[in-house]
Design an enzyme around this catalytic site. Structure first.
Site, PDB file in Angstrom:
ATOM      1  CB  SER C  65      -0.887   0.067   1.074  1.00 29.16           C
ATOM      2  OG  SER C  65      -1.901  -1.005   1.000  1.00 29.16           O
ATOM      3  CE  LYS C  68      -3.606   0.784  -1.377  1.00 32.45           C
ATOM      4  NZ  LYS C  68      -4.603   0.455  -0.185  1.00 32.45           N
ATOM      5  CE1 TYR C 193      -3.615  -0.876  -6.109  1.00 32.05           C
ATOM      6  CE2 TYR C 193      -4.092  -3.183  -5.548  1.00 32.05           C
ATOM      7  CZ  TYR C 193      -3.637  -1.708  -5.075  1.00 32.05           C
ATOM      8  OH  TYR C 193      -3.857  -1.398  -3.801  1.00 32.05           O
ATOM      9  CE1 TYR C 245      -3.809  -0.464   4.084  1.00 36.71           C
ATOM     10  CE2 TYR C 245      -2.289  -1.115   5.851  1.00 36.71           C
ATOM     11  CZ  TYR C 245      -2.753  -0.924   4.802  1.00 36.71           C
ATOM     12  OH  TYR C 245      -1.669  -1.776   3.804  1.00 36.71           O
ATOM     13  CB  VAL C 263      -0.237  -5.825   4.179  1.00 35.56           C
ATOM     14  CG1 VAL C 263      -1.591  -5.389   4.586  1.00 35.56           C
ATOM     15  CG2 VAL C 263      -0.145  -6.160   2.737  1.00 35.56           C
TER      16      VAL C 263
END
Lengths: 309, 309, 309, 309
Positions: C65, C68, C193, C245, C263
């Protein structure tokens, strides 16, 4: 004694009783906690006036959610179908009976159907009368008339107990008041609603009321049309699609009888043109239905071919 | 007159005022409807005691949601961080400020954060005192102390107006009471909450309060630590993550100032170690924030490099 | 060796390591299961070019993540703020990162922000290029440029492992495709992705990238503006409001540093005008963040006064 | 010609046709757009083998959601009640047929019932066979057997059209795959499901199938039990509680016939021990049901006393 003990019913009740130990008596309303978990009784009232029973059918129970069917009938008589369904919808829901989510995600706070708490509160809101006392009297008179039993009244103790702890119902009411679904004083509506839920009777009364719905509103004993045919049939439709909380779908598959349950452990059922059923079994399953009562109805449905499907 | 009109601020206010015509004055609280849509004023209170302003900064406004920051500070002082966050969460939410959904889909009815209504009600519930009157007095005394202004009080008219129509807040309270998040009388909590929301001040007061938060709880004028450092910084964190209703994320990107808005049209902002900002502009955008106020802060942020990001 | 071991950091890491035993290594992506739960390392890259470290900072981790933030920066460069926020929103959310509910209850399927999976997929959808290979190459080239490290690439094994089991991301993509948010081939988008998420580097690289964001897009070592100032600051805003998160709110209160976790156990942090932080600690808490990493950042924030609030 | 035109039915169809102008032909599946909005036809197949009709009953329609009842029957035959209801629930829902919310808010992704898309996909997943081709052949053979019509097959054009645009169904499938409800290749399941939905027949066939369900699984013409009694009755239960999308509750009140609709404009109905009904009327109301078909069934129900309630 208007109802005679029946061997076959006694056998079915004995069988169904084996399941009561897996259930629990409702504890969220203090006054209901006193019930005896192992009780199970049933009265079956036939259209010819004969009545058969098993267990102690003179034990008192409060109507709780069963009253939702009766106030729906009275509201339909009082203000008509269009008026009622302007306030509540027709659709079943897989959500628990006390859910507030649908009020928010739907475009309006209109409750999905008259059998969930929000919908039942909106229906009771429509009962006509000068005051809470007057409206309550009208509800009780209506129920006395259907049951053919003049001494039916409500339990002050249960009503008070529920009124004092009805926080979620207050939450639902104020949410609907914000959205204009109801516009009366919330405490007054709750007083009326909790008293309506606390109306007391026994299985025999319950089976008489079930019989009137079974006969499309006619009391076959007195030969009197108490509820208009259309109203009685509409109420039975909701008993099938949403009568057993969020186990209604499974009950329709397994039993297939128009029936309405209450957290007191009562169930009222209607077998068209044949008979009404009144059950009292306070041990509840996790979805709030009488565990012995459901088992009993399942066995009766199989044995006597009662499913409408 | 403690605050002097400033040419540059006047220019920015004139520019921002062009947007007020796209907003609407809050109408859900009757007493707020009287505001003048085109008003926009600002006070900027520096840590050195100097103050600059534009517009009529002596006009009174009620705090509304801005009070949520102040009761959060007082509740943290009253019962500590663990106690407060046992009742409300830390997490921002993309839902509208008045949403009830999260109370149901989360495992408990614990509100997501102290800036949504449910959370603010749970925080006000924690304010200590013998009675509603006593607790209200403590809140007002705390605010007077921060603002250094002894005559601050609340508007009876606005409080009453909000109390009478606070159906959704009642719904939220009863939902939380059902789940044990709050356990006091709901009408009393709402009386306290609506009076807290109706506390009245002007932009100058608001900028003084903003300054105290900007200085991590110290009043630089009186050289007095009014709010513990940790508490003041924690409050500013929530101003950034959830201070502007469900436009907080966009405000963080476009402006980047710890700020809290109210539906009266007020905004309080804090520029660390530099100054406090008090704005009043009653024309709101569709998410409940002062449309002129947000435009003004956006221009100030760009011009004076105020973003914390 | 560009980064020297630092005694104070070693002490903090030792302290933070005590918490790793309460965490679990991610197991939903098979290739991540191999990580050693007790690992914890950190690199701190200062704007003057000095670097300090503790633990084995040359261990490789995949971005997950954390990527992102980087594709958000590239998408903003590729097609501008208006174009990006036409596809995703600005608002934080208290829902878990993989929630699909908001896509349905919101009027459109527009994801709430670019840090939840749905939003990140919509952002990657915007990365320009002739083909998946071309777009991936552009993403990698961009990351190599920021990190100043030409050999950065992705792990085929991790990418494949994630691609094969990315059922929920496929569900999110098709939901958005139905609503017109994305309009490319879903398998191609997922290939891009998952490869982006599998880009591999070490803590040192991560700290260099954190430094560039800390300097508002400037690489102070090479004195080169790699990311436009506005883009870098916008990215940091989302790191604060939604970087950890659905623990972002609590992290803002306890730590107050713009940071993004993955993660794999990585965390990238940025201390404005001072330094970048790269952490690797694969033991995760129940919300998917490195349990040792968060503890370490909490201690660093207190000790060095790093909170932006 | 096995079915004769009937004057009374013709009159009812003429009356019902007046409502078709308020409906719209389905446009989300390109191949369905070609239908003629004003068409309305009906076949009524009696248990004595006589058949009556109105309108052009030889026009072809694709089953669409009507196929959900048939695959439910086959899945129950293939793997039994326990196996099926391990994958899907029994409960009706007030949510639209394509909703994904319940999959997330429920503790598992188990769809609420077999009539919503998610549930129907989970049911088709259970149809046994070596390959997609083999499973499709079994479904078609089963339907041919019930309809007593050997040439029934599916429309390649409609199947392809739906397959290509089935983004939401893909989203539902991947969501359930993530949760272990289904574990086959999603594209293969969708191929099977869209072909099943594209099975073509006319109103006459539909009425024959309705008759078999009306006779609890017996084909009275060939005197052959095609579907086990229990399975046929279970299917009819779902037709009542969830057969008309999220208008099922209102349909139960107004019509009270076990029936299942499809977005092609077809409706299959079953009158116990009496007859099956097949309707084709492509103009849909806003909830996806044939507007003329519902009107026609409402009139038939009143005129011939068909409600089960």
């Amino acid at each position: 004694m208007p109802c005679q003990s029946n061997e076959e019913l006694n056998r079915l009740v004995s069988e169904a009783k084996k399941h009561t130990k897996h259930g629990e008596v409702a504890d969220y309303i203090p006054a209901l906690k006193k019930a005896n978990r192992d009780d199970l009784s049933v009265a079956v009232y036939h259209s010819d006036g004969n009545c058969y029973s098993a267990g102690d059918i003179e034990q008192k129970l409060t109507l709780q959610s069963i009253s939702k069917v009766l106030t729906l009938a009275l509201a339909l008589i009082d203000c008509g179908e269009e008026c009622v369904f302007n306030k509540v919808g027709y659709e079943p829901t897989g959500d628990p009976f006390n859910s507030i989510i649908k009020l928010e995600t739907s475009r309006s706070a209109k409750p999905l159907n008259p059998m969930i708490n929000a919908g039942a509160l909106a229906v009771t809101h429509l009962i006509k009368g000068e005051s809470v006392a007057d409206r309550l009297e009208r509800i009780i008179a209506f129920i006395r008339d259907i049951a053919g039993h003049e001494s039916i009244t409500y339990s002050e103790e249960v009503a008070k107990s529920e009124f004092d702890t009805a926080y979620l119902n207050r939450s639902l009411c104020y949410y609907m008041k914000q959205d204009g679904i109801i516009n009366e004083n919330v405490e007054e509506l709750l007083e009326l609603y909790t008293k309506q839920c606390a109306i007391e009777m026994d299985c025999l009364d319950l089976s008489r009321i079930g019989l009137v719905f079974a006969m499309d509103g006619l009391d076959p004993v007195r030969e009197k049309q108490i509820i208009p045919v259309e109203v009685a049939r509409l109420c039975k439709t909701f008993m099938v699609t949403c009568g057993m909380y969020n186990a209604s779908g499974e009950f329709a598959v397994r039993v297939g009888i128009p029936a309405k349950s209450g957290v007191s452990g009562g169930i009222m059922g209607s077998i068209r043109n044949r008979y009404g059923i009144g059950i009292f079994g306070p041990a509840l399953d996790e979805r709030g239905n009488s565990i012995g009562g459901i088992k009993l109805l399942e066995m009766m449905s199989k044995q006597y071919e009662l499913s409408i499907f």
